[in-house]
Enzyme design. Sequence first.
Site: not given
Ligand code: ASP
Length: 324
Positions: A14, A57, A88-89
């Site tokens: 993200t 991710s 973050t995932d």
């Molecule tokens: N869905 C996103 C990912 O993990 C969430 C993020 O980056 O915060 O790529």
Amino acid sequence: MNKKRILLITTGGTIAMDGDTKTGYKPILVGKDLLSSLPPFKDKIKVDINEYGNYPSPHITLKNMLEIRNIIIENSKNYDGFVITHGTDTLEETAYFLDLTLPKGKPVVLTAAMRSINELGLDGPRNIYTSIRVATDLKSKEHKVMVVLNDEIFDTKTVTKIDTSNISSFSSLYMGILGIADEDKIIFYRSRYFHEYYDISNIIEDVYLIKLYAGADSYLIEKSVERGVSGIVVEALGRGNVPPKVIPGIQKAIANKIPVLIVSRAYQGRVLDVYGYEGGGKQLKKMGCIFGGSLSGQKARIKLSVLLSKGTKSNSLEKYFKND
Ligand code: ASP
């Protein structure tokens, strides 16, 4: 004074995403876009960029993690530290993988953002800025790989994503933060007690994670055994117990020489063979299951994959989990 050199490895997430509620967010920003949003550093720091990729991710695999690890090893002599932007995932999995597979020496900081670039209250630029500060801090060497978000520093073993959307989405639960990045300095509140390093050149990916629940049976474990997977992590109940109908599947896996690693679906505490009823920890231990301490299911899967990739035989796996 010589400039500190940092390699920023971008992988997507993200933090590199743009879009709107109609189209949805997708990663499009590249390294120089990410750096262009940062204020100047107080110290002399030179940041180079390695565009590893632009993945959300959930697309990141163990192979990607190994490639990112190899980029760090290849560049280790030329840099004082590394910062990795990541979704973050699955950030906690990449962070833990790197912690297990990199030698001590150069700080590696993984960071991310919960908000994409057109959202109000952007967290990405500050997180990158803070991560570069942490990666250039001499005290960081001791901690090897860390996760930094919202001015907080986390260790890789305990950190986990606890919220799907809140900006404060990472926590080490009862273990707490390692330290903070304040305006004037980086402060560590804990030193690092235990380091692991496993040198691997390939990665075994077919280690499956199966979460248990009230009334669970052997179906998923048996399907994994039929597939001939390399290992199974069972996210068991409480102290490390399973419903009785899960026992035949575990028996089958062990009879087929597939290591079965037991962890708990509870968020905190260790698994231990204290229960003597059917499906209790004592039976699992007797059958030959390995107990994975306080590791979460996803971290246990990473560690088992790494250990198997290093060629560790099933009967000597147990000792590697004694400090978990
Ligand atoms: N869905 C996103 C990912 O993990 C969430 C993020 O980056 O915060 O790529």
